[in-house]
Design a protein around this motif. Structure first.
Motif, PDB file in Angstrom:
ATOM      1  N   SER A 148     -35.108  21.696   7.687  1.00 61.71           N
ATOM      2  CA  SER A 148     -33.694  22.136   7.647  1.00 61.71           C
ATOM      3  C   SER A 148     -33.251  22.494   8.981  1.00 61.71           C
ATOM      4  O   SER A 148     -33.833  23.632   9.443  1.00 61.71           O
ATOM      5  CB  SER A 148     -33.554  22.860   6.325  1.00 61.71           C
ATOM      6  N   ARG A 158     -30.669  22.066   3.086  1.00 68.57           N
ATOM      7  CA  ARG A 158     -30.154  22.913   2.199  1.00 68.57           C
ATOM      8  C   ARG A 158     -28.635  22.592   2.027  1.00 68.57           C
ATOM      9  O   ARG A 158     -27.922  22.369   2.637  1.00 68.57           O
ATOM     10  CB  ARG A 158     -30.140  24.319   2.678  1.00 68.57           C
ATOM     11  N   ARG A 190     -28.932  24.402  -3.603  1.00 64.50           N
ATOM     12  CA  ARG A 190     -29.142  22.860  -3.916  1.00 64.50           C
ATOM     13  C   ARG A 190     -29.500  22.307  -2.586  1.00 64.50           C
ATOM     14  O   ARG A 190     -29.737  22.760  -1.809  1.00 64.50           O
ATOM     15  CB  ARG A 190     -27.518  22.498  -4.312  1.00 64.50           C
ATOM     16  N   GLU A 235     -29.288  15.821   0.738  1.00 65.36           N
ATOM     17  CA  GLU A 235     -30.070  14.529   0.668  1.00 65.36           C
ATOM     18  C   GLU A 235     -29.441  13.531   1.787  1.00 65.36           C
ATOM     19  O   GLU A 235     -28.459  13.385   1.686  1.00 65.36           O
ATOM     20  CB  GLU A 235     -30.233  14.063  -0.592  1.00 65.36           C
ATOM     21  N   LYS A 287     -16.793  12.775  -1.390  1.00 64.60           N
ATOM     22  CA  LYS A 287     -17.227  13.734  -0.419  1.00 64.60           C
ATOM     23  C   LYS A 287     -18.099  13.200   0.711  1.00 64.60           C
ATOM     24  O   LYS A 287     -19.098  12.372   0.564  1.00 64.60           O
ATOM     25  CB  LYS A 287     -18.383  14.770  -1.104  1.00 64.60           C
TER      26      LYS A 287
HETATM   27  C1  BT5 Z   1     -23.070  21.519   0.927  1.00 65.44           C
HETATM   28  O1  BT5 Z   1     -23.566  21.963  -0.400  1.00 65.44           O
HETATM   29  O2  BT5 Z   1     -22.117  20.642   0.813  1.00 65.44           O
HETATM   30  C2  BT5 Z   1     -23.637  21.860   2.026  1.00 65.44           C
HETATM   31  C3  BT5 Z   1     -24.345  20.906   2.717  1.00 65.44           C
HETATM   32  C4  BT5 Z   1     -24.984  21.287   4.093  1.00 65.44           C
HETATM   33  C5  BT5 Z   1     -25.861  20.256   4.429  1.00 65.44           C
HETATM   34  C6  BT5 Z   1     -26.107  20.363   6.123  1.00 65.44           C
HETATM   35  S1  BT5 Z   1     -27.153  19.311   6.813  1.00 65.44           S
HETATM   36  C7  BT5 Z   1     -27.587  20.134   8.159  1.00 65.44           C
HETATM   37  C8  BT5 Z   1     -27.617  21.601   7.726  1.00 65.44           C
HETATM   38  N1  BT5 Z   1     -29.196  21.932   7.419  1.00 65.44           N
HETATM   39  C9  BT5 Z   1     -29.283  22.349   6.350  1.00 65.44           C
HETATM   40  O3  BT5 Z   1     -30.479  22.495   5.662  1.00 65.44           O
HETATM   41  N2  BT5 Z   1     -28.088  21.926   5.586  1.00 65.44           N
HETATM   42  C10 BT5 Z   1     -26.999  21.937   6.495  1.00 65.44           C
HETATM   43  P1  BT5 Z   1     -23.093  22.056  -1.724  1.00 65.44           P
HETATM   44  O4  BT5 Z   1     -21.435  22.047  -1.962  1.00 65.44           O
HETATM   45  O5  BT5 Z   1     -24.177  22.804  -2.503  1.00 65.44           O
HETATM   46  O6  BT5 Z   1     -23.350  20.503  -2.262  1.00 65.44           O
HETATM   47  C11 BT5 Z   1     -24.754  19.919  -2.532  1.00 65.44           C
HETATM   48  C12 BT5 Z   1     -24.459  18.956  -3.354  1.00 65.44           C
HETATM   49  O7  BT5 Z   1     -23.953  17.865  -3.112  1.00 65.44           O
HETATM   50  C13 BT5 Z   1     -25.965  18.477  -4.175  1.00 65.44           C
HETATM   51  O8  BT5 Z   1     -26.276  19.288  -5.335  1.00 65.44           O
HETATM   52  C14 BT5 Z   1     -25.738  17.120  -4.409  1.00 65.44           C
HETATM   53  O9  BT5 Z   1     -25.048  16.987  -5.696  1.00 65.44           O
HETATM   54  C15 BT5 Z   1     -24.649  16.757  -3.350  1.00 65.44           C
HETATM   55  N3  BT5 Z   1     -25.161  15.931  -2.154  1.00 65.44           N
HETATM   56  C16 BT5 Z   1     -26.445  15.792  -1.995  1.00 65.44           C
HETATM   57  N4  BT5 Z   1     -26.481  15.393  -0.742  1.00 65.44           N
HETATM   58  C17 BT5 Z   1     -25.246  14.527  -0.557  1.00 65.44           C
HETATM   59  C18 BT5 Z   1     -24.800  13.598   0.341  1.00 65.44           C
HETATM   60  N5  BT5 Z   1     -25.614  13.256   1.155  1.00 65.44           N
HETATM   61  N6  BT5 Z   1     -23.615  13.251   0.283  1.00 65.44           N
HETATM   62  C19 BT5 Z   1     -22.682  13.878  -0.700  1.00 65.44           C
HETATM   63  N7  BT5 Z   1     -23.139  14.596  -1.887  1.00 65.44           N
HETATM   64  C20 BT5 Z   1     -24.486  14.913  -1.474  1.00 65.44           C
END
Ligand code: BT5
Length: 267
Positions: free
Chosen positions: A21, A49, A54, A57, A116
């Protein structure tokens, strides 16, 4: 890097083909003394993360996955502006490189017509700044802000995601988006340093915040509330007008609702 604040620019960009991550990595690097503005970017994350434990992906090479370290002199109540600065810079970048105008869903998602496109995760680094960072501008608090922005893959089945390619009809290279984001971040990062700049950031956030005026449901640890989101406070909290009066939400999961056949359903 801080330097004279009028010249804030991101520092080194560290590139990874594979990492667990970028946020986990950058938090560790912050503790080890990495400078303000250090950026990590990866082709693939094995344990990306999201918020609240959560997962984020993305198959290799389909997304911008990046984290930036900000060392800021901000009161705790203003720290939410770090994530806002990155979310707004990402929206600026999408406009510049793909001609689309994402809006912000509270607190920090980027949406296009309710889908999203990107998620932002800010993590406060819980140790004092290293001695080398004390007493210099931006040496106060370390915040890592990560962004996952879908370029060609719209996210997992069923989550209502989208990608830049789907929205703009063109594939934009990851590094073109990253460069545009970092360029747009520079003035937004400088804005964090003075009261007028912070007010402008908040105004921009309010303008872009599609949650305001919406019927929402908010999941809180002990209950779920429903009502109309009416306001974003100066501290970044969401005010929801419910049947029993206004509620101020500091953190929670928001679903935008719409009326359908007399029922309220998620969008
Ligand atoms: C977020 O969390 O939206 C914050 C995501 C941040 C990711 C970046 S990637 C670079 C950096 N390094 C990391 O490890 N993290 C950050 P949240 O609001 O909790 O949304 C997560 C939820 O979005 C998941 O439970 C899925 O339902 C959905 N999800 C997962 N991957 C997705 C994707 N690629 N596109 C759209 N929705 C997604």
């Amino acid at each position: 890097m801080s330097g004279p604040l009028g010249h804030w620019r991101h520092a080194e960009v560290r590139r990874f083909a594979e990492i667990d991550s970028t946020n986990r990595y950058m938090v560790a690097e912050a503790r080890a003394g990495a400078p303000d503005g250090t950026v990590a970017v990866a082709d693939h994350q094995s344990a990306g993360r999201g918020r609240l434990d959560r997962r984020w992906e993305a198959p290799a090479g389909t997304a911008l996955l990046a984290s930036v370290l900000l060392r800021v002199d901000l009161r705790p109540a203003d720290l939410f502006l770090c994530a806002a600065a990155v979310a707004l810079a990402a929206a600026d970048a999408c406009r510049k490189v793909a001609g689309i105008e994402p809006s912000v869903k509270w607190p920090n998602d980027l949406l296009v017509d309710g889908r999203k496109l990107a998620g932002v995760l800010a993590e406060l680094v819980d140790v004092a700044s290293p001695p080398s960072a004390r007493g210099v501008p931006g040496g106060g608090t370390a915040v890592v802000v990560g962004i996952g922005l879908n370029l060609t893959w719209p996210g997992p089945e069923g989550v209502g995601g989208t990608s830049l390619a789907d929205e703009a009809g063109v594939e934009v290279e990851r590094d073109v988006v990253l460069d545009a984001l970092l360029e747009a971040l520079a003035p937004r990062r400088r804005a964090l340093e003075d009261p007028g700049g912070r007010r402008r950031l908040l105004d921009d956030l309010r303008q872009r915040c599609v949650t305001l005026g919406q019927l929402v449901s908010v999941e809180l640890p002990a209950e779920t509330i429903e009502g109309t989101a009416t306001e974003l406070t100066d501290h970044g909290h969401l005010v929801v007008r419910t049947a029993t009066g206004p509620r101020e939400i500091t953190a929670g999961d928001v679903v935008h609702l719409r009326e359908s056949g007399g029922r309220r359903v998620g969008q």
